[in-house]
Motif scaffolding. Structure first.
Motif, PDB file in Angstrom:
ATOM      1  N   ASN A   1       0.836  -1.205   0.000  1.00 39.33           N
ATOM      2  CA  ASN A   1       0.000   0.000   0.000  1.00 39.33           C
ATOM      3  C   ASN A   1       0.864   1.245   0.000  1.00 39.33           C
ATOM      4  O   ASN A   1       0.418   2.324   0.386  1.00 39.33           O
ATOM      5  CB  ASN A   1      -0.935  -0.005   1.221  1.00 39.33           C
ATOM      6  CG  ASN A   1      -2.006  -1.079   1.106  1.00 39.33           C
ATOM      7  OD1 ASN A   1      -2.066  -1.993   1.908  1.00 39.33           O
ATOM      8  ND2 ASN A   1      -2.841  -0.982   0.079  1.00 39.33           N
ATOM      9  N   GLN A   2       2.096   1.092  -0.474  1.00 45.47           N
ATOM     10  CA  GLN A   2       3.038   2.200  -0.473  1.00 45.47           C
ATOM     11  C   GLN A   2       3.289   2.731  -1.879  1.00 45.47           C
ATOM     12  O   GLN A   2       3.258   1.982  -2.859  1.00 45.47           O
ATOM     13  CB  GLN A   2       4.369   1.769   0.147  1.00 45.47           C
ATOM     14  CG  GLN A   2       4.289   1.425   1.629  1.00 45.47           C
ATOM     15  CD  GLN A   2       5.652   1.071   2.200  1.00 45.47           C
ATOM     16  OE1 GLN A   2       6.476   0.442   1.523  1.00 45.47           O
ATOM     17  NE2 GLN A   2       5.908   1.475   3.436  1.00 45.47           N
ATOM     18  N   LEU A   3       3.548   4.018  -1.949  1.00 42.82           N
ATOM     19  CA  LEU A   3       4.007   4.678  -3.167  1.00 42.82           C
ATOM     20  C   LEU A   3       5.469   5.023  -2.908  1.00 42.82           C
ATOM     21  O   LEU A   3       5.772   5.914  -2.104  1.00 42.82           O
ATOM     22  CB  LEU A   3       3.170   5.921  -3.438  1.00 42.82           C
ATOM     23  CG  LEU A   3       3.430   6.673  -4.747  1.00 42.82           C
ATOM     24  CD1 LEU A   3       3.090   5.789  -5.945  1.00 42.82           C
ATOM     25  CD2 LEU A   3       2.610   7.961  -4.796  1.00 42.82           C
ATOM     26  N   THR A   4       6.365   4.314  -3.558  1.00 47.57           N
ATOM     27  CA  THR A   4       7.782   4.396  -3.197  1.00 47.57           C
ATOM     28  C   THR A   4       8.668   4.496  -4.434  1.00 47.57           C
ATOM     29  O   THR A   4       8.326   3.987  -5.498  1.00 47.57           O
ATOM     30  CB  THR A   4       8.191   3.179  -2.348  1.00 47.57           C
ATOM     31  OG1 THR A   4       9.598   3.196  -2.114  1.00 47.57           O
ATOM     32  CG2 THR A   4       7.815   1.877  -3.044  1.00 47.57           C
TER      33      THR A   4
ATOM     34  N   ARG B   1     -11.758   4.248   1.467  1.00 47.69           N
ATOM     35  CA  ARG B   1     -12.222   3.308   2.487  1.00 47.69           C
ATOM     36  C   ARG B   1     -13.078   2.185   1.920  1.00 47.69           C
ATOM     37  O   ARG B   1     -13.642   1.393   2.666  1.00 47.69           O
ATOM     38  CB  ARG B   1     -12.978   4.095   3.569  1.00 47.69           C
ATOM     39  CG  ARG B   1     -12.037   5.021   4.346  1.00 47.69           C
ATOM     40  CD  ARG B   1     -12.732   6.118   5.117  1.00 47.69           C
ATOM     41  NE  ARG B   1     -11.742   7.003   5.759  1.00 47.69           N
ATOM     42  CZ  ARG B   1     -12.030   8.149   6.349  1.00 47.69           C
ATOM     43  NH1 ARG B   1     -13.294   8.575   6.395  1.00 47.69           N
ATOM     44  NH2 ARG B   1     -11.084   8.884   6.896  1.00 47.69           N
ATOM     45  N   ARG B   2     -13.164   2.116   0.582  1.00 46.91           N
ATOM     46  CA  ARG B   2     -13.901   1.023  -0.062  1.00 46.91           C
ATOM     47  C   ARG B   2     -12.947  -0.128  -0.387  1.00 46.91           C
ATOM     48  O   ARG B   2     -11.783   0.101  -0.759  1.00 46.91           O
ATOM     49  CB  ARG B   2     -14.570   1.511  -1.352  1.00 46.91           C
ATOM     50  CG  ARG B   2     -15.823   2.349  -1.123  1.00 46.91           C
ATOM     51  CD  ARG B   2     -16.463   2.686  -2.446  1.00 46.91           C
ATOM     52  NE  ARG B   2     -16.837   1.520  -3.241  1.00 46.91           N
ATOM     53  CZ  ARG B   2     -18.078   1.215  -3.608  1.00 46.91           C
ATOM     54  NH1 ARG B   2     -19.087   1.988  -3.221  1.00 46.91           N
ATOM     55  NH2 ARG B   2     -18.322   0.159  -4.360  1.00 46.91           N
ATOM     56  N   PRO B   3     -13.439  -1.372  -0.317  1.00 41.41           N
ATOM     57  CA  PRO B   3     -12.564  -2.516  -0.618  1.00 41.41           C
ATOM     58  C   PRO B   3     -12.226  -2.659  -2.093  1.00 41.41           C
ATOM     59  O   PRO B   3     -11.277  -3.372  -2.439  1.00 41.41           O
ATOM     60  CB  PRO B   3     -13.393  -3.717  -0.126  1.00 41.41           C
ATOM     61  CG  PRO B   3     -14.811  -3.250  -0.182  1.00 41.41           C
ATOM     62  CD  PRO B   3     -14.767  -1.793   0.156  1.00 41.41           C
ATOM     63  N   ASP B   4     -13.000  -1.995  -2.985  1.00 41.74           N
ATOM     64  CA  ASP B   4     -12.729  -2.090  -4.417  1.00 41.74           C
ATOM     65  C   ASP B   4     -11.951  -0.886  -4.937  1.00 41.74           C
ATOM     66  O   ASP B   4     -11.961  -0.596  -6.137  1.00 41.74           O
ATOM     67  CB  ASP B   4     -14.022  -2.280  -5.211  1.00 41.74           C
ATOM     68  CG  ASP B   4     -15.124  -1.304  -4.814  1.00 41.74           C
ATOM     69  OD1 ASP B   4     -14.896  -0.486  -3.900  1.00 41.74           O
ATOM     70  OD2 ASP B   4     -16.217  -1.370  -5.414  1.00 41.74           O
ATOM     71  N   VAL B   5     -11.268  -0.193  -4.029  1.00 40.88           N
ATOM     72  CA  VAL B   5     -10.338   0.882  -4.386  1.00 40.88           C
ATOM     73  C   VAL B   5      -9.015   0.586  -3.688  1.00 40.88           C
ATOM     74  O   VAL B   5      -8.966   0.455  -2.464  1.00 40.88           O
ATOM     75  CB  VAL B   5     -10.868   2.257  -3.952  1.00 40.88           C
ATOM     76  CG1 VAL B   5      -9.843   3.348  -4.269  1.00 40.88           C
ATOM     77  CG2 VAL B   5     -12.196   2.571  -4.634  1.00 40.88           C
ATOM     78  N   ILE B   6      -7.946   0.454  -4.454  1.00 40.94           N
ATOM     79  CA  ILE B   6      -6.631   0.158  -3.889  1.00 40.94           C
ATOM     80  C   ILE B   6      -5.864   1.459  -3.698  1.00 40.94           C
ATOM     81  O   ILE B   6      -5.792   2.290  -4.618  1.00 40.94           O
ATOM     82  CB  ILE B   6      -5.833  -0.803  -4.791  1.00 40.94           C
ATOM     83  CG1 ILE B   6      -6.664  -2.061  -5.073  1.00 40.94           C
ATOM     84  CG2 ILE B   6      -4.513  -1.174  -4.135  1.00 40.94           C
ATOM     85  CD1 ILE B   6      -7.039  -2.849  -3.842  1.00 40.94           C
ATOM     86  N   VAL B   7      -5.293   1.618  -2.512  1.00 45.96           N
ATOM     87  CA  VAL B   7      -4.632   2.869  -2.132  1.00 45.96           C
ATOM     88  C   VAL B   7      -3.132   2.642  -1.981  1.00 45.96           C
ATOM     89  O   VAL B   7      -2.693   1.684  -1.328  1.00 45.96           O
ATOM     90  CB  VAL B   7      -5.217   3.412  -0.814  1.00 45.96           C
ATOM     91  CG1 VAL B   7      -4.458   4.662  -0.362  1.00 45.96           C
ATOM     92  CG2 VAL B   7      -6.702   3.730  -0.984  1.00 45.96           C
ATOM     93  N   PHE B   8      -2.351   3.548  -2.582  1.00 47.70           N
ATOM     94  CA  PHE B   8      -0.892   3.546  -2.457  1.00 47.70           C
ATOM     95  C   PHE B   8      -0.485   4.944  -1.998  1.00 47.70           C
ATOM     96  O   PHE B   8      -0.947   5.946  -2.578  1.00 47.70           O
ATOM     97  CB  PHE B   8      -0.229   3.209  -3.790  1.00 47.70           C
ATOM     98  CG  PHE B   8      -0.704   1.911  -4.387  1.00 47.70           C
ATOM     99  CD1 PHE B   8      -0.086   0.714  -4.075  1.00 47.70           C
ATOM    100  CD2 PHE B   8      -1.780   1.901  -5.272  1.00 47.70           C
ATOM    101  CE1 PHE B   8      -0.524  -0.479  -4.640  1.00 47.70           C
ATOM    102  CE2 PHE B   8      -2.227   0.719  -5.840  1.00 47.70           C
ATOM    103  CZ  PHE B   8      -1.600  -0.480  -5.522  1.00 47.70           C
ATOM    104  N   GLU B   9       0.397   5.031  -1.022  1.00 47.61           N
ATOM    105  CA  GLU B   9       0.651   6.331  -0.395  1.00 47.61           C
ATOM    106  C   GLU B   9       2.110   6.456   0.008  1.00 47.61           C
ATOM    107  O   GLU B   9       2.740   5.485   0.456  1.00 47.61           O
ATOM    108  CB  GLU B   9      -0.254   6.447   0.831  1.00 47.61           C
ATOM    109  CG  GLU B   9      -0.416   7.837   1.401  1.00 47.61           C
ATOM    110  CD  GLU B   9      -1.494   7.847   2.479  1.00 47.61           C
ATOM    111  OE1 GLU B   9      -2.646   8.222   2.177  1.00 47.61           O
ATOM    112  OE2 GLU B   9      -1.200   7.445   3.628  1.00 47.61           O
ATOM    113  N   THR B  10       2.663   7.665  -0.142  1.00 48.82           N
ATOM    114  CA  THR B  10       4.019   7.933   0.330  1.00 48.82           C
ATOM    115  C   THR B  10       4.019   8.106   1.846  1.00 48.82           C
ATOM    116  O   THR B  10       2.967   8.249   2.470  1.00 48.82           O
ATOM    117  CB  THR B  10       4.587   9.215  -0.296  1.00 48.82           C
ATOM    118  OG1 THR B  10       3.813  10.343   0.149  1.00 48.82           O
ATOM    119  CG2 THR B  10       4.580   9.156  -1.808  1.00 48.82           C
TER     120      THR B  10
END
Length: 616
Positions: A405-408, A454-463
């Motif tokens: 779940n990371q943006l790296t 916060r939906r299960p059908d949206v994937i989140v990637f974050e710095t």
């Protein structure tokens, strides 16, 4: 019905004009009005309104807008409340011309939506918007008193397309052109994004659908009343696009065209204008809004195409606006829940737009030109910047990988993936608001994306939290590696600025909302997966096979401040902004059947990456 028409035209950047009390009307006090029908080379006559300054002691340039909407109010005793691109220019004095384009309102001929350009005309019957513009300019400079021989054109949205088109007229009197929020190609602007149909535009289809049968000052088309203010539920209940046929009869020519041309075939290709913008001579100032939900592709690509293919004066202005905001006079420039500052449009009108037309139309391009190549607004720092090129020269490409779940910036060697279930019966909303949109919902362009994260059908990637400011200045390229259990899928990528927990409240703008951890959308785009290799030749996915899908997101100029985070969201539905992909391959989604719509599992592999253009 009149209220709906007013809303629709306003969203397209066109204000309905009405008769004003002439005693309080600056235009009536300072201008004379004349209505004429100008004969084109094929004999068709186009309705044209000419506002000329009453002060005849000097000569004036002509500034013209051609429109498919209307040149109202009709009647020589009735005046617009304001004319020209702005109050500043109206008071400086121009001969201001409005014209109903061929086939619309009081003009003759048949209307052709995004009429294709004819490069090699063989006779008087070969007409297009370029020839109509040429014939109009030629008549104006020869027949309108007190003109100085210089002509400019401008327009917002569809009139912006006609402004771009005027460049192809090659009339020697045309010296300055400002396409604003200009459509460039209906397969990438307005009705489609990368082949995905914008369902949010369905309601406005009648505006371009049926042909009129005679000259008229009144609309001959009708808009559909869906009977609900909940667009999400209306379109979900409607089901496949074919079920919407009952609202539009065969007389709605444009609805049938949309259905029959679901890929980028010759029908759409010949209506694009970018391929014709070569060796342009007039000065051009392209204007757009960073948060224009309707026409962002057009301005950015019009500017860049001319920049590559011509040696003329060519500049771009991009501000913190939604569709056509720069032509309004709001004290605060607010989009959704974000306030970008005070008097931004007024500053543009007085210091940028008026200078451009004054320099090339009144001063004949002589003297000091104070405008830079690029006048752009940093939507993170909330300030104007100027550059000699756009994108700026001092940028570099940086890859950020989607891992866990990371943006790296660091790529992992082992290949893993994130997966989610995409269900056409429960699509991800484009907004958490429950309402009826008159057209494309503007607010979503800066909207809070926490509901989606916060939906299960949206994937989140974050710095991680940024330790320094990071400024993106230019295009974004999402290079996804994906797979699906189905044979088709849409891929949506959103770039989001995550605010810190101590972000100050903005009660004057959004009193109902906490700005702590606000997820501000900065840029987003969809790719209809069938077009991943070719927009003209759609092809299915091979189920469960890892596949590359590249998505070009339009330019941004945004600083992610120290203490913020950069977030990427990936999803496969965006409803009802875009229509539903069946997720099983069919020849034409407009004719898909209920059983074609299937729940599928999608994967995003961790060698997927986002290429940012970063300001050094």
């Amino acid at each position: 019905m009149k209220k709906l028409l007013s809303i629709v035209l306003l969203i397209f950047g066109v204000l309905l004009s009405s008769a004003q009390d002439n005693r309080l009307n600056y235009v009536a006090e300072n201008y004379t009005k004349k209505e004429v029908h100008i004969k084109m080379r094929d004999g068709s006559e186009l309705f044209t309104v000419i506002y000329s300054p009453k002060d005849t002691s000097k000569k004036y340039p002509i500034i013209m807008q051609r429109t498919p909407y209307n040149s109202a109010p009709y009647g020589e005793g009735l005046f617009k409340k304001s004319i020209s691109p702005s109050e500043t220019m109206m008071k400086e004095g121009y001969i201001v011309v409005y014209q109903d384009v061929r086939g619309r309102f009081m003009s003759d001929g048949l209307y052709d939506n995004m009429r294709g350009f004819i490069p090699n005309k063989k006779g008087k019957k070969d007409t297009d918007e370029a020839s109509d513009t040429y014939d109009t300019i030629d008549w104006l400079v020869k027949n309108v008193s007190n003109n100085n021989g210089n002509v400019g054109t401008w327009g917002i949205s569809y009139p912006g397309f006609y402004a771009t088109y005027s460049l192809l007229s090659n009339h020697p009197a045309l010296k300055a052109v400002s396409p604003q929020a200009c459509i460039a190609d209906f397969f990438f602007d307005d009705f489609h994004h990368n082949g995905a149909y914008l369902l949010s535009y369905w309601k406005v289809t009648p505006l371009f659908g049926p042909q009129k049968t005679k000259r008229t000052t009144e609309p001959w088309y009708k808009f559909t009343n869906t009977g609900t203010n909940d667009d999400y539920q209306f379109f979900l209940d409607a089901g496949p696009l074919s079920n919407l046929d009952k609202y539009y009869g065969k007389e709605n020519e444009f609805w049938q065209q949309l259905k029959d041309h679901s890929s980028y075939d010759d029908f759409w290709q010949k209506r694009g204008i970018l391929q014709h913008l070569n060796n342009i001579k007039p000065a051009v100032m392209t204007v757009g809004g960073w948060f224009d939900a309707e026409d962002l592709y057009g301005p950015l690509n019009t500017y860049s195409t001319i920049e590559k293919s011509s040696k003329n004066y060519n500049t771009i202005v991009m501000g913190p606006w939604s569709h056509g905001d720069w032509a309004r006079n709001s004290a605060k420039q607010v989009i959704g829940n974000i306030n970008f500052g005070d008097s931004i449009s007024g500053y543009y009108q007085k210091n940028i737009e008026a200078n451009f037309f004054r320099h090339f139309l009144k001063n004949n391009g002589k003297g000091e030109n104070k405008l830079p190549e690029a006048y752009v607004f940093d939507t993170g720092r909330k300030e104007w910047k100027t550059y000699e090129t756009w994108p700026p020269q001092n940028t570099t490409k940086q890859d950020f990988f989607l891992q866990g779940n990371q943006l790296t910036k660091i790529a992992k060697r082992n290949i893993s993936f994130e997966e989610f279930i995409s269900d056409p019966k429960k699509p991800v909303p484009h907004s958490e608001d429950i309402k009826q949109a008159g057209l494309t919902p503007r607010k979503y362009m800066t909207d809070d994306q926490r509901f989606a994260a916060r939906r299960p059908d949206v994937i989140v990637f974050e710095t991680e939290v940024l330790t320094d400011d990071t400024t993106l200045a230019g295009e974004i390229l999402a290079q996804l590696q994906v797979s699906t259990t189905g044979t088709d899928a849409d891929w949506i990528v959103k770039v989001i600025d995550v605010f810190p927990n101590d972000e100050p409240e903005t009660k004057d703008v959004a009193p109902y909302l906490k700005m702590s951890n606000y997820h501000m959308m900065v840029r987003s785009e969809v790719m209809r997966g069938r077009f991943r290799n070719s927009f003209s030749k759609p092809e299915p996915f091979v189920a469960n096979e890892k596949t590359a899908v590249n998505i070009k997101l339009q330019d941004v100029f945004h600083t992610f401040k120290k203490g913020h985070k950069i977030q990427i969201q990936v999803q496969s539905t965006w409803f009802p902004f875009i229509d539903l992909n069946p997720q099983t391959f069919v020849d034409n989604i407009f004719y898909a059947k209920p059983e074609d719509f299937q729940k599928q599992t999608h994967r995003i592999y961790n060698d997927s990456k986002i290429e940012f253009t970063v300001l050094k």
